[in-house]
Design an enzyme around this catalytic site. Structure first.
Site, short mmCIF file in Angstrom:
data_model
loop_
_atom_site.label_atom_id
_atom_site.label_comp_id
_atom_site.label_asym_id
_atom_site.label_seq_id
_atom_site.Cartn_x
_atom_site.Cartn_y
_atom_site.Cartn_z
N HIS A 7 0.83 -1.21 0.00
CA HIS A 7 0.00 0.00 0.00
C HIS A 7 0.86 1.26 0.00
O HIS A 7 0.58 2.22 -0.72
CB HIS A 7 -0.94 0.01 1.20
CG HIS A 7 -1.88 -1.15 1.24
ND1 HIS A 7 -2.68 -1.44 2.33
CD2 HIS A 7 -2.16 -2.10 0.31
CE1 HIS A 7 -3.40 -2.51 2.07
NE2 HIS A 7 -3.10 -2.93 0.85
N HIS A 14 -9.26 -1.80 -5.02
CA HIS A 14 -8.15 -2.12 -4.12
C HIS A 14 -7.16 -3.09 -4.77
O HIS A 14 -5.96 -3.00 -4.53
CB HIS A 14 -8.64 -2.70 -2.80
CG HIS A 14 -7.50 -2.93 -1.85
ND1 HIS A 14 -6.94 -1.92 -1.11
CD2 HIS A 14 -6.78 -4.05 -1.57
CE1 HIS A 14 -5.92 -2.40 -0.41
NE2 HIS A 14 -5.81 -3.69 -0.68
N ASP A 50 -3.15 -2.51 -5.01
CA ASP A 50 -2.12 -3.50 -4.71
C ASP A 50 -1.17 -3.69 -5.89
O ASP A 50 0.06 -3.75 -5.73
CB ASP A 50 -2.75 -4.84 -4.36
CG ASP A 50 -3.22 -4.94 -2.92
OD1 ASP A 50 -2.82 -4.10 -2.09
OD2 ASP A 50 -3.99 -5.88 -2.62
N HIS A 87 -0.80 -10.90 -5.51
CA HIS A 87 0.59 -10.52 -5.22
C HIS A 87 1.55 -11.51 -5.88
O HIS A 87 2.57 -11.11 -6.45
CB HIS A 87 0.84 -10.51 -3.71
CG HIS A 87 0.06 -9.48 -2.96
ND1 HIS A 87 0.07 -8.15 -3.29
CD2 HIS A 87 -0.75 -9.60 -1.87
CE1 HIS A 87 -0.71 -7.48 -2.45
NE2 HIS A 87 -1.21 -8.33 -1.59
#
EC number: 3.5.1.108
Length: 297
Positions: A77, A235, A239, A262
């Protein structure tokens, strides 16, 4: 166009997502060509934010080695906000093994950067220009980078598990202005039953309705609801921007994801770097600066 750092030192304190303990966060100016450097004051260890130094992506993006305890977690973040502000060089200090979660979005980090201000350095800005399409696939999941001079981030998700999320897609053209308007306030999210499992493992002890959207079945438990109608997919873009800020230079290209993560973002970064023909590292001179200034303004 010149490299950037922040103009002055700023500090804040927040809760670590996994330990649930207070973490002091300090942002400081850094010299040209330093890059983004994390420093753990509790163990006197530094970590340069580069793709090859990311060693774990299971619950967050992690720099360093989990087994030895010399690592720093949940950097994505803050890295996202740093990318949006076009900052090339900065020292980030914490006194624990994770960056504080703050409100679960990038908003608090943007506010810290606003307080710190921006300072230009006497070296040209470096940009990593995507020259060829690079794709990572895992079944129906996919992440990709493609050449572009007007970079866009596009993301699609499908959470059949909960009608509170369902299918969502979002795309935006990257700039600081559009980031602050469309992305920065989007919070991380999780399911109540998953949070309980993580708590039992000694993880996510700092998670709460103050720093995440919590979903129970088809219900959103946060009393104030959502900040955006499609906050979940926004969001995911937040990321991704942070996950891709690991090249020692800002990246110029389009990003697309279907159920990205991720882990897939990290694999995409490594795949891009695996072949020098995939990219070009450009030092921005005057003419190039004019053309790209709106992107990295």
């Amino acid at each position: 166009m010149k490299q950037r750092t922040i103009a002055k030192k700023v500090e804040n304190i927040g809760i670590g997502l996994h330990k649930g303990e207070p973490v002091k966060l300090v942002l400081e100016p850094a010299l040209a060509n330093t890059g983004i450097v994390f420093y753990r004051s509790d163990i006197d260890a530094s970590f340069v934010a580069k793709a090859l130094n990311i060693k774990n992506t299971q619950l967050a993006t992690v720099l360093g080695d989990l087994e030895s305890g010399r690592f720093i977690s949940t950097i994505e973040h803050l890295m996202s906000a740093i990318s949006a502000y076009g900052i090339d060089n900065i020292k980030i200090s914490v006194d624990a093994n994770e960056v504080p979660i703050m409100d679960g979005s990038a908003l608090s980090f943007c506010m810290m950067l606003d307080e710190a201000g921006i300072s230009e350095l006497d070296e040209p800005k470096q940009v990593l220009v995507v020259k060829k399409e690079v794709i990572i696939k895992d079944g129906a999941k996919m992440v990709a980078l493609r050449p572009s001079t007007s970079p866009k981030f596009s993301f699609s998700i499908d959470f059949a598990r909960s009608a509170a999320i369902g299918k969502q897609s979002f795309s935006f053209e990257f700039s600081k202005k559009t980031y602050l308007e469309h992305i920065a306030r989007a919070r991380t999210f999780g399911f109540l039953d998953d949070v309980k499992k993580l708590n039992a493992m000694g993880l996510a002890l700092g998670g709460s309705l103050d720093n995440a959207i919590v979903i129970d079945g088809d219900k959103i438990l946060n009393p104030d609801g959502l900040r955006y109608e499609n906050e979940f997919v926004r969001h995911k873009i937040l990321d991704a921007i942070g996950d891709l800020n690991v090249f020692g230079a800002q990246i110029l290209g389009d990003y697309e994801a279907i159920a990205g993560s991720h882990e897939l973002n990290h694999k995409l970064s490594l795949e891009l770097l695996s072949d020098a023909s995939n990219y070009e590292l450009v030092s921005l001179k005057s003419q190039e600066s004019k053309e790209l200034s709106r992107v990295f303004a």
